[in-house]
Design a protein around this motif. Structure first.
Motif, short mmCIF file in Angstrom:
data_model
loop_
_atom_site.label_atom_id
_atom_site.label_comp_id
_atom_site.label_asym_id
_atom_site.label_seq_id
_atom_site.Cartn_x
_atom_site.Cartn_y
_atom_site.Cartn_z
N ARG A 444 32.32 -15.34 -7.75
CA ARG A 444 32.32 -15.32 -6.28
C ARG A 444 31.92 -13.93 -5.77
N ALA A 445 32.46 -12.90 -6.43
CA ALA A 445 32.12 -11.53 -6.02
C ALA A 445 30.63 -11.25 -6.23
N ARG A 491 26.62 -0.71 -15.23
CA ARG A 491 27.46 -0.07 -14.23
C ARG A 491 27.98 -1.05 -13.20
N VAL A 492 27.01 -1.79 -12.61
CA VAL A 492 27.40 -2.69 -11.52
C VAL A 492 28.33 -3.79 -12.05
N ALA A 493 28.05 -4.28 -13.25
CA ALA A 493 28.90 -5.33 -13.83
C ALA A 493 30.31 -4.80 -14.08
N ARG A 494 30.39 -3.60 -14.60
CA ARG A 494 31.71 -3.01 -14.90
C ARG A 494 32.51 -2.78 -13.63
N LEU A 495 31.85 -2.17 -12.62
CA LEU A 495 32.57 -1.87 -11.37
C LEU A 495 33.06 -3.14 -10.70
N MET A 496 32.23 -4.17 -10.71
CA MET A 496 32.65 -5.40 -10.05
C MET A 496 33.76 -6.10 -10.81
N LEU A 497 33.64 -6.07 -12.11
CA LEU A 497 34.68 -6.71 -12.92
C LEU A 497 36.01 -5.98 -12.73
N LEU A 498 35.93 -4.66 -12.62
CA LEU A 498 37.15 -3.87 -12.40
C LEU A 498 37.84 -4.31 -11.10
N GLU A 499 37.05 -4.44 -10.02
CA GLU A 499 37.64 -4.84 -8.75
C GLU A 499 38.34 -6.19 -8.86
N GLU A 500 37.71 -7.11 -9.56
CA GLU A 500 38.29 -8.45 -9.68
C GLU A 500 39.51 -8.45 -10.60
N LEU A 501 39.45 -7.59 -11.60
CA LEU A 501 40.60 -7.47 -12.50
C LEU A 501 41.81 -6.97 -11.71
N LEU A 502 41.55 -6.01 -10.82
CA LEU A 502 42.65 -5.47 -10.01
C LEU A 502 43.17 -6.53 -9.03
N SER A 503 42.31 -7.46 -8.68
CA SER A 503 42.76 -8.49 -7.73
C SER A 503 43.80 -9.41 -8.37
N LEU A 504 43.88 -9.38 -9.69
CA LEU A 504 44.93 -10.16 -10.37
C LEU A 504 46.31 -9.72 -9.91
N SER A 505 46.41 -8.42 -9.57
CA SER A 505 47.73 -7.94 -9.12
C SER A 505 48.10 -8.57 -7.77
N PRO B 112 25.04 -5.88 -0.80
CA PRO B 112 25.10 -5.12 -2.05
C PRO B 112 26.04 -3.92 -1.93
N HIS B 113 27.35 -4.17 -1.85
CA HIS B 113 28.30 -3.07 -1.63
C HIS B 113 28.68 -2.34 -2.91
N ILE B 114 29.12 -3.14 -3.90
CA ILE B 114 29.46 -2.51 -5.19
C ILE B 114 28.19 -1.99 -5.84
N GLN B 115 27.09 -2.69 -5.57
CA GLN B 115 25.82 -2.25 -6.15
C GLN B 115 25.46 -0.85 -5.68
N PHE B 116 25.84 -0.53 -4.43
CA PHE B 116 25.60 0.82 -3.93
C PHE B 116 26.39 1.83 -4.76
N LEU B 117 27.65 1.50 -5.02
CA LEU B 117 28.48 2.41 -5.83
C LEU B 117 27.89 2.58 -7.23
N ALA B 118 27.41 1.48 -7.79
CA ALA B 118 26.82 1.53 -9.13
C ALA B 118 25.59 2.42 -9.12
N GLU B 119 24.82 2.28 -8.06
CA GLU B 119 23.56 3.02 -7.97
C GLU B 119 23.82 4.51 -7.83
#
Lengths: 529, 148
Positions: A444-445, A491-505, B112-119
């Motif tokens: 979804r993210a 990078r983008v995959a890791r950052l997004m996965l991190l956000e969703e992982l934190l949403s578990l809380s 593309p919000h997280i994508q900005f952070l990644a970039e």
């Protein structure tokens, strides 16, 4: 008008049902569904049962004047189906691999073309159907045996997931060139025949103009398509609706198909070029998925109508010639396409695969034969031979192709694909349910970040994630989530996965706020008994 | 992704005054509020602090990416700030943070919000560039460093 439409609707009812049934029966026999669809067409066609079913005092599938024994309405639907088929073939093409193999593909195409045209033409001379090599009948038989019907091969390769194999891409590259040159030859042959019929000399200027127009269109459309695909899709994407985007892209394919026909090439070439150009964009998978429903309904109609063109009675009398011509057509492609493949990148197995992949002739051969028949250059019997050859090669190719693709590599030296080094990120969760929850949140993210996420059919919980140049795979196996991506896209995959992982809380907090499960359960079942 | 389309001179805060984590976040939210694009300062601040409470966004090499999702904005808002002396941001490598990238994105809008952070994190992975960014006090130069 109403009668014609009623006829069309009834014809389609029969075709769609028969084609599917034929396909089903053949797949039960472990044969390609496409053959079942072709055979179903032969059975219900105007030359067989279709000619016996009454409709308004005449057969449901009445014979029409000219080369194509189908009503224009029905043939129109088959044409749209062939455009869709080649558009999707283009979309499925791995363009990087296509370009890498375009040199071999071109040699394969040209080799097959020369062998098929030369031998097809000579066949007519050997059997006394034509006086010499330049006789219009001989030239037509040569042209009929050139154009490979890539649709049948493409479908088998897609079913067997071999479309992106070196052989698959070489076949497609070869067939595309073969198609273009085949049409150029048709233009030349038609031009020569017309001129030969009147003044007795060949108008090379006119032939040259026809050829230049055809080749020019191909080159310009392909180059522009590849250059502009991303800009065009960026405009389409502004509508934010996948339905609208799909409609626009298919509209574009139809438009280019029309332009392609106007430039003197077959419509399917324009459709293929559009698919090829869009295959480089992040929409490729999304389009394939959204058009899949139409594909499964419409494309069997195309193969079924191809089968309906077969006139059994026309084959009587010249069966021996027909058989010889068919065998020559097989040999011409296997040798003509296999030899250049063998002399370049492939071993004997790979060369055979390519030769067999280029074997089936189809719509273009039938169209060419139809043009010859209506122009009076070939007889009904020669038309029958053309159909027999089309049928023979079409029926022969799939089982041989499937057999040939078993076994190891077809390359002399297995290649390493450049620039595709990937690595995986793995996270292990306490249970498959939590992994599923996280996977859904992550998807979804991703969609909110305007990524295209498509589930791959062949694997259980495997997804392809795409946006512009970014491409990665997401797989869930039990309680593990794994992302496989090139280093620069992690990078983008890791950052997004991190956000969703934190949403578990958040989920954990929310469950703690719930009433006790016991009392919720009691509320649900109270008064039940 | 083209960072030039998102970053501008007005999104850069060349020297932070605050010297605590809470202070840095508040100062950056105030900076964004001053642009007039923030409808509710308190809600935005709460969103960033809630996210920090789950896990600190202090990464390695002196970079922190405090961010939050809030309906107090209707498009992606970005601020880049520098604290030369560094601030304890509870970073992963336990070192002080110097470069702060704050993003506020609308709760339910796509983009593309997280994508900005990644970039931007890709740009900041260059140690030399990080050094130059911290040493420069000129927002124009900082923008050039980040976008070229």
């Amino acid at each position: 008008m109403t009668e014609a439409m009623t006829r069309l609707v009834l014809q389609l009812a029969l075709i769609i049902t028969a084609a599917r049934l034929g396909g089903y029966l053949f797949s039960r026999l472990r044969l390609p569904a496409v053959l079942g669809e072709l055979v179903a067409g032969m059975v219900i066609g105007p030359y067989a049962l279709g000619g016996l079913i009454p409709f308004h005092h005449e057969p449901l599938f009445a014979l029409m004047q000219g080369g194509i024994p189908l009503s224009p309405e029905l043939y129109g639907i088959a044409t749209v189906a062939s455009i869709l088929l080649l558009f999707l073939s283009g979309l499925e093409t791995d363009l990087a691999a296509f370009l890498r193999y375009s040199a071999v593909g071109s040699l394969v195409g040209i080799g097959g073309l020369i062998a098929a045209f030369g031998l097809g033409d000579l066949c007519a001379v050997w059997f006394g159907l034509a006086e010499n090599f330049m006789d219009p009948t001989a030239l037509f038989l040569g042209t009929i045996s050139t154009a490979t019907s890539v649709g049948i091969t493409a479908r088998i390769l897609t079913e067997k997931r071999k479309m992106s194999s070196p052989e698959g891409v070489s076949i497609l590259a070869g067939a595309v060139l073969d198609d273009v040159l085949g049409i150029v030859i048709l233009a030349i042959v038609v031009g020569m025949t017309k001129v030969a019929g009147t003044a007795g000399h060949i108008n090379w200027g006119q032939i040259g103009w026809i050829a230049t127009k055809a080749i020019g269109f191909w080159l310009v459309a392909t180059a522009l398509g590849l250059l502009l695909a991303r800009r065009i899709t960026a405009v389409f994407k502004k509508f934010k609706s996948p339905d609208i985007i799909t409609a626009f892209c298919f509209g574009l394919a139809l438009f280019l198909a029309g332009l392609s026909e106007m430039a003197g090439l077959a419509m399917i070439i324009g459709a293929y070029i559009t698919g090829l150009a869009l295959s480089r964009t992040d929409l490729a998978h999304e389009l394939q998925e959204r058009l899949h429903g139409v594909y499964t309904l419409l494309v069997p109609v195309f193969f079924c109508t191809m089968g309906m063109l077969v006139d059994f009675s026309a084959m009587r009398g010249i069966f021996v010639f027909g058989l010889f011509f068919s065998l020559i057509a097989v040999a011409a492609k296997v040798i003509g396409c296999g030899l250049p493949a063998y002399l370049t990148k492939f071993n004997l197995r790979g060369s055979l695969r390519i030769g067999l992949g280029m074997l089936p002739r189809g719509e273009v051969a039938l169209i060419v034969a139809g043009i010859g028949l209506t122009a009076g250059v070939i007889t009904q019997q020669v038309f029958g031979v053309a159909i027999m050859m089309t049928l023979f090669t079409t029926l022969l190719a799939p089982p041989l192709l499937i057999q040939a693709f078993k076994g190891g590599t077809g390359l002399r030296r297995p290649e390493k694909e450049p620039g595709r080094e990937t690595s995986s990120i793995e996270i292990e969760l306490p249970s498959p349910d939590i992994a599923e929850f996280l996977r859904n949140r992550f998807i979804r993210a991703l969609r909110r970040e305007e990524f295209y996420v498509n589930r791959l059919h062949h694997a259980a919980l495997a997804y392809q994630v795409r946006k512009d140049d970014i491409l990665f795979m997401l797989v869930q196996e039990n309680s593990t989530l794994r992302i496989t991506a090139a280093e620069q896209h992690q990078r983008v995959a890791r950052l997004m996965l991190l956000e969703e992982l934190l949403s578990l809380s958040d989920l954990l907090d929310a469950t703690q706020k719930m009433k006790s499960l016991q009392s919720m359960g009691s509320d649900l079942v109270s008064d039940l008994f | 992704m083209n960072l030039k389309k998102i970053l501008s001179r007005d999104t850069i805060l060349p020297e932070l005054q605050a010297d605590t984590k809470q202070g840095v976040i508040e100062e950056m939210v105030d900076f964004l509020a001053a642009t007039g694009k923030l409808t509710d300062r308190t809600a935005a601040l709460r969103a960033v602090l809630d996210r920090e409470a789950k896990m600190s966004t202090g990464m390695q090499h002196g970079i922190a990416i405090p961010h939050g999702k809030t309906d107090a904005v209707n498009q992606l808002l970005v601020a880049v700030a520098i604290k030369r002396d560094g601030v304890d941001f509870a970073a992963l490598d336990e070192k002080p943070s110097h470069i702060f990238i704050m993003t506020l994105s609308p709760e339910n809008h796509t983009g593309p919000h997280i994508q900005f952070l990644a970039e931007i994190s890709k740009v900041l992975s260059n140690p030399e560039l990080r050094e130059k960014l911290i040493r420069t006090a000129d927002p124009d130069k900082m923008l050039t460093l980040l976008t070229t």
